[in-house]
Design a protein around this motif. Structure first.
Motif, mmCIF file in Angstrom:
data_model
loop_
_atom_site.group_PDB
_atom_site.id
_atom_site.type_symbol
_atom_site.label_atom_id
_atom_site.label_comp_id
_atom_site.label_asym_id
_atom_site.label_seq_id
_atom_site.Cartn_x
_atom_site.Cartn_y
_atom_site.Cartn_z
ATOM 1 N N LEU A 29 48.322 64.282 -5.717
ATOM 2 C CA LEU A 29 47.327 64.421 -4.656
ATOM 3 C C LEU A 29 46.091 65.177 -5.158
ATOM 4 C CD1 LEU A 29 49.637 65.163 -1.593
ATOM 5 C CD2 LEU A 29 48.359 63.066 -2.075
ATOM 6 N N ALA A 30 46.343 66.198 -5.986
ATOM 7 C CA ALA A 30 45.219 66.974 -6.526
ATOM 8 C C ALA A 30 44.345 66.103 -7.423
ATOM 9 C CB ALA A 30 45.761 68.180 -7.307
ATOM 10 N N LEU A 31 45.004 65.301 -8.269
ATOM 11 C CA LEU A 31 44.255 64.409 -9.160
ATOM 12 C C LEU A 31 43.499 63.354 -8.358
ATOM 13 C CD1 LEU A 31 46.829 63.927 -12.056
ATOM 14 C CD2 LEU A 31 44.550 64.941 -12.229
ATOM 15 N N ARG A 36 38.590 61.177 -6.387
ATOM 16 C CA ARG A 36 37.827 60.660 -5.241
ATOM 17 C C ARG A 36 36.507 61.427 -5.090
ATOM 18 N NH1 ARG A 36 40.958 60.097 0.280
ATOM 19 N NH2 ARG A 36 41.887 58.326 -0.773
ATOM 20 N N THR A 37 36.585 62.750 -5.301
ATOM 21 C CA THR A 37 35.373 63.575 -5.210
ATOM 22 C C THR A 37 34.347 63.112 -6.256
ATOM 23 O OG1 THR A 37 36.743 65.414 -4.530
ATOM 24 C CG2 THR A 37 34.524 65.954 -5.240
ATOM 25 N N GLN A 38 34.913 62.886 -7.469
ATOM 26 C CA GLN A 38 34.032 62.419 -8.542
ATOM 27 C C GLN A 38 33.445 61.049 -8.183
ATOM 28 O OE1 GLN A 38 36.040 61.630 -12.205
ATOM 29 N NE2 GLN A 38 34.310 62.302 -13.454
ATOM 30 N N PHE A 39 34.321 60.192 -7.633
ATOM 31 C CA PHE A 39 33.914 58.858 -7.208
ATOM 32 C C PHE A 39 32.793 58.945 -6.164
ATOM 33 C CE2 PHE A 39 34.572 54.701 -5.174
ATOM 34 C CZ PHE A 39 34.903 53.881 -6.235
ATOM 35 N N ASP A 40 33.003 59.871 -5.219
ATOM 36 C CA ASP A 40 32.021 60.042 -4.145
ATOM 37 C C ASP A 40 30.695 60.594 -4.698
ATOM 38 O OD1 ASP A 40 33.978 59.143 -2.501
ATOM 39 O OD2 ASP A 40 34.464 61.095 -1.612
ATOM 40 N N ASP A 41 30.826 61.508 -5.669
ATOM 41 C CA ASP A 41 29.609 62.078 -6.282
ATOM 42 C C ASP A 41 28.783 60.992 -6.954
ATOM 43 O OD1 ASP A 41 30.102 64.586 -5.455
ATOM 44 O OD2 ASP A 41 30.953 65.318 -7.367
ATOM 45 N N VAL A 42 29.494 60.110 -7.633
ATOM 46 C CA VAL A 42 28.797 59.003 -8.302
ATOM 47 C C VAL A 42 28.069 58.157 -7.257
ATOM 48 C CG1 VAL A 42 29.139 56.879 -9.643
ATOM 49 C CG2 VAL A 42 30.320 58.980 -10.284
ATOM 50 N N LEU A 43 28.788 57.873 -6.130
ATOM 51 C CA LEU A 43 28.160 57.072 -5.069
ATOM 52 C C LEU A 43 26.908 57.785 -4.534
ATOM 53 C CD1 LEU A 43 31.239 55.805 -2.988
ATOM 54 C CD2 LEU A 43 29.726 54.448 -4.407
ATOM 55 N N ARG A 44 27.064 59.097 -4.353
ATOM 56 C CA ARG A 44 25.966 59.887 -3.789
ATOM 57 C C ARG A 44 24.755 59.886 -4.725
ATOM 58 N NH1 ARG A 44 28.887 64.020 -2.695
ATOM 59 N NH2 ARG A 44 29.341 63.493 -0.522
ATOM 60 N N LEU A 161 42.461 53.747 -11.665
ATOM 61 C CA LEU A 161 42.542 55.067 -12.311
ATOM 62 C C LEU A 161 43.796 55.825 -11.852
ATOM 63 C CD1 LEU A 161 38.838 56.309 -12.131
ATOM 64 C CD2 LEU A 161 40.196 55.970 -14.204
ATOM 65 N N LEU A 162 44.095 55.710 -10.554
ATOM 66 C CA LEU A 162 45.213 56.492 -9.993
ATOM 67 C C LEU A 162 46.578 55.910 -10.370
ATOM 68 C CD1 LEU A 162 43.921 57.359 -6.405
ATOM 69 C CD2 LEU A 162 44.472 58.974 -8.233
ATOM 70 N N SER A 163 46.641 54.632 -10.522
ATOM 71 C CA SER A 163 47.935 53.977 -10.741
ATOM 72 C C SER A 163 48.668 54.501 -11.986
ATOM 73 C CB SER A 163 47.715 52.461 -10.828
ATOM 74 O OG SER A 163 48.928 51.841 -11.088
ATOM 75 N N ILE A 165 48.281 57.283 -13.467
ATOM 76 C CA ILE A 165 48.605 58.707 -13.251
ATOM 77 C C ILE A 165 49.872 58.826 -12.418
ATOM 78 C CG2 ILE A 165 47.815 60.816 -12.091
ATOM 79 C CD1 ILE A 165 44.963 60.002 -12.904
ATOM 80 N N ALA A 166 49.922 57.999 -11.346
ATOM 81 C CA ALA A 166 51.113 58.039 -10.468
ATOM 82 C C ALA A 166 52.347 57.628 -11.247
ATOM 83 C CB ALA A 166 50.900 57.112 -9.268
ATOM 84 N N THR A 167 52.201 56.587 -12.066
ATOM 85 C CA THR A 167 53.350 56.111 -12.855
ATOM 86 C C THR A 167 53.829 57.214 -13.812
ATOM 87 O OG1 THR A 167 52.411 53.911 -12.740
ATOM 88 C CG2 THR A 167 54.174 54.256 -14.343
ATOM 89 N N THR A 168 52.852 57.844 -14.486
ATOM 90 C CA THR A 168 53.204 58.899 -15.450
ATOM 91 C C THR A 168 53.919 60.049 -14.745
ATOM 92 O OG1 THR A 168 51.244 58.325 -16.702
ATOM 93 C CG2 THR A 168 52.291 60.433 -17.216
ATOM 94 N N ILE A 169 53.334 60.468 -13.594
ATOM 95 C CA ILE A 169 53.955 61.583 -12.869
ATOM 96 C C ILE A 169 55.362 61.209 -12.429
ATOM 97 C CG2 ILE A 169 53.834 62.908 -10.719
ATOM 98 C CD1 ILE A 169 50.808 62.983 -11.066
ATOM 99 N N ALA A 170 55.518 59.965 -11.951
ATOM 100 C CA ALA A 170 56.850 59.540 -11.486
ATOM 101 C C ALA A 170 57.855 59.535 -12.635
ATOM 102 C CB ALA A 170 56.757 58.145 -10.866
#
Lengths: 457, 223
Positions: A29-31, A36-44, A161-163, A165-170
């Motif tokens: 969730l933190a990642l 998402r914040t980074q994604f949003d910053d890029v959009l902004r 990007l998240l997929s 990470i989720a797989t690795t964490i799992a």
């Protein structure tokens, strides 16, 4: 069957598993938030570039195509979109990548100046969009105020990007759980090993071999107390079993030997009638008398131990002691014994049978076992009685056994004392004193045995 | 049989001694282990009857001492204790049999007989020497099927000789078997007993089975 090992393993595994899952989820969730914040910053930032690059040319809103390309809306960036709407909803400009889709439905929130939202566009595009209101800087005629700029990017990019990470964490989390379970098994096993060893030692204890004790030196502190208590219990059990064995052995000897005597004497007379001489018959009667006396003693002991109350009468201490001494007179004289008797006259109410049994047995015992020409001391006052005599051969270790039923320092030859010393006398004394609420104690000082009956407390 | 009885109960000791003597055994009696030990050192017994609970050292302690000093005489333990562990301990120390008090004299006599047979290596209680038939358990004798009546001492003499037919027994050996320490037999008591027994074993002029080996002693053999 309940197992501490299994219970501990399950509990700790459960807690460990939940902790690993929670950790993995938190990390994910933190990642995701960071991405998402980074994604949003890029959009902004893209929106800022587009807003600042917008210009009014010939009364039309235009954005330099190079800037559009620079901001990532070129033909090589199919996943990025923007669209600019006039306050009446008219599209003023849009990225070519939108094709037939539209960002018109994004950001319908009149009271906010900007915002970020996920949106599923009519063309099936799943995007994350940033919207804001702006006014081009060179809008001198104020025709293009409060334009809505919507910048969006395909969410699939974020998901891509998240997929992993989720797989690795799992994977790491799952592996971690497996490793933790294996470690837990080892740790719990090692932790419980002393308990297992203690259990194995306890299982080896047999009722016939109570002399062994549990080893406490190598035990962890948590188990030492319990093992110590078990050892104490074993010690008491061993003493109790030894006492019971002695009782069984002595009781069998006292009861079976006269029976064997009587049986042999009867068989001898039956097989050879000439053996039935008057002496033989009187000897047989003597055996029967001894058995009777033994049964009487056992009966008295049973009564005292069972606590069956008898009649309460006035006890005349001087008279009772004098009577018992008179019965022993012949033995006292023949063995040249000196009796130092000090009695404080007085009377009190108690069970006369049990009191007589106490006094008679104590005096009889002292007269029988005191060495010749020695002194027997008798001290008596109401609710107190004490007899002491020399007791060569008796040790302090014997004091605990002194009141055991049938216990004697040495087995006595049968028929020698007319069955008087069966080893029941002192057990009758103690049982009677206990029943009457007194305290019976034996002490050995300077080779003198003193037995005291005290009712004063 | 020559027996030693170690028993602290005077009455039991006396009754057993009288009964076993009447059955033809020669018995020495001891009230404790110390006296019993003196008898064991001085005499050779066919069996020892030993009480377990004796004043001072227990019967088992004496048994252990005797066995460790090489005394292999069969021992029957008399005990008031019937517990299995006590019996096992007794057997482990070398006891041959156990008898729990109270017991029948007949049973004691039968067990003594069985022990003696076991020591002699005879499984059966019947001994056949020609037409002479001896039943040690029933203490009866027949010659050519005809029952003979013997006194206890005559039977004991016959039992002594019949243990090993063909073996010559000296007068001293026979005397040790027939009489205990307190008996004072006349010098010709053995010869008289043999004469009497020989006569009873040859009813109606049947050939003798007991023979004299001059200067050596007596032997029993099939005619």
């Amino acid at each position: 069957m309940r197992s501490i090992r299994r219970q501990m393993a399950l509990t700790v595994s459960g807690v460990g598993g939940v902790a690993v899952l929670a950790g993995g989820l938190s990390l994910f969730l933190a990642l995701r938030l960071a991405l998402r914040t980074q994604f949003d910053d890029v959009l902004r930032r893209k929106a800022e570039i587009l807003a600042s690059a917008s210009a009014i040319d010939n009364g039309e809103l235009e954005i330099d195509p190079d800037v559009q390309t620079f901001a990532g809306f070129g033909t090589s960036s199919p996943g990025d979109y923007f669209e600019i709407f006039a306050p009446d909803g008219t599209v003023l400009d849009r990225s070519p990548s939108l094709g037939t889709s539209s960002l018109k439905e994004v950001g319908i929130s009149s009271h906010l100046q900007e915002g970020v939202t996920n949106s599923l566009l009519p063309g099936g595009l799943d995007v994350r969009a940033y919207w804001r209101y702006f006014t081009p800087s060179d809008d001198e005629e104020d025709r293009f105020a409060d334009l809505k700029l919507v910048v969006a990017s395909d969410r699939a990019r974020l998901k891509r990007l998240l997929s992993p990470i989720a797989t690795t964490i799992a994977l790491v989390g799952g592996g971690g759980i497996v490793v933790i379970l294996a470690l837990l098994r080892i740790v719990v096993g090692r932790g419980l090993r002393p308990l297992d060893q203690l259990g194995a030692e306890v299982q080896q204890i047999h009722v016939e071999r109570l002399s062994g004790r549990l080893a406490t030196d190598d035990l962890p502190v948590e188990l030492r107390g319990m093992a110590g208590k078990l050892n104490e219990l074993l010690e008491r059990l061993e003493a109790t079993f030894a006492r019971e064995r002695r009782f069984t052995s002595h009781a069998a000897h006292e009861l079976r030997t006269p029976l064997a005597e009587l049986k042999a004497m009867t068989e001898l007379g039956a097989a050879w009638p000439e053996e039935f001489t008057p002496e033989h018959v009187s000897e047989m009667l003597l055996v029967i008398s001894e058995l009777e006396a033994l049964i009487e003693k056992l009966s008295l002991l049973a009564r005292a131990e069972a606590g069956t109350p008898g009649p309460v009468e006035t006890i005349l201490l001087e008279e009772t002691v004098g009577d018992c001494l008179a019965r022993q007179k012949r033995e006292i004289l023949s063995r040249n014994l000196v009796v130092d008797c000090q009695i404080e006259p007085g009377e009190f109410a108690s069970d006369p049978v049990l009191w007589r049994a106490i006094i008679h047995n104590l005096i009889n015992n002292a007269v029988s076992y005191a060495p010749e020409q020695s002194t027997i001391e008798i001290r008596a006052r109401p609710r107190f009685f004490s007899v002491s005599n020399e007791a060569p051969g008796l040790t302090s270790d014997d004091l605990d056994k002194l009141f055991e039923r049938f216990w004697r320092k040495e087995p006595q030859p049968h028929g020698g004392h007319g069955g008087q010393h069966s080893g029941l006398g002192l057990s009758i004394v103690r049982a009677s004193a206990d029943f009457l609420g007194g305290r019976c104690e034996a002490s050995l000082e300077s080779g003198r045995l003193a037995i005291t009956i005290d009712f004063r407390e | 049989m020559r027996l030693l009885l170690v028993e602290d109960s005077k009455r039991l000791r006396h009754s057993l001694t009288r009964a076993l003597a009447r059955l033809g055994h020669a018995i020495d009696e001891a009230p404790d282990g110390n006296e019993g030990d003196l008898f064991v050192r001085e005499n050779r017994y066919d069996a020892i009857v030993l009480d377990l609970m004796l004043p001072g050292r227990s019967g088992l302690e004496w048994l252990e001492q005797w066995r460790s000093s090489g005394v292999d005489t069969p021992v029957i333990i008399l005990t008031a204790l019937g517990a299995v562990e006590d019996r096992v301990r007794g057997f482990a120390l070398g006891a041959d049999d156990y008898l729990t008090k109270p017991f029948a004299i007949e049973e004691l006599a039968a067990r003594l007989e069985a022990i003696a047979r076991r020591v002699r290596g005879q499984a059966k209680s019947r001994i056949l020497i020609g037409d002479l038939e001896i039943d040690l358990a029933a203490r009866s004798v027949k010659r050519s099927g005809t029952p003979l009546t013997l006194t206890a001492r005559e039977f004991s003499l016959l039992e002594c000789l019949a243990r090993h037919p063909g073996r010559v027994y000296s007068r001293e050996q026979i005397e040790a078997h027939l009489y205990n320490e307190s008996d004072s037999p006349l010098s010709n008591a053995v010869d008289a007993a043999v004469y009497s027994l020989r006569k009873k074993l040859s009813p109606g002029g049947a050939p003798p089975v007991i023979h004299t080996r001059r200067g050596l002693g007596y032997v029993i053999e099939a005619p």
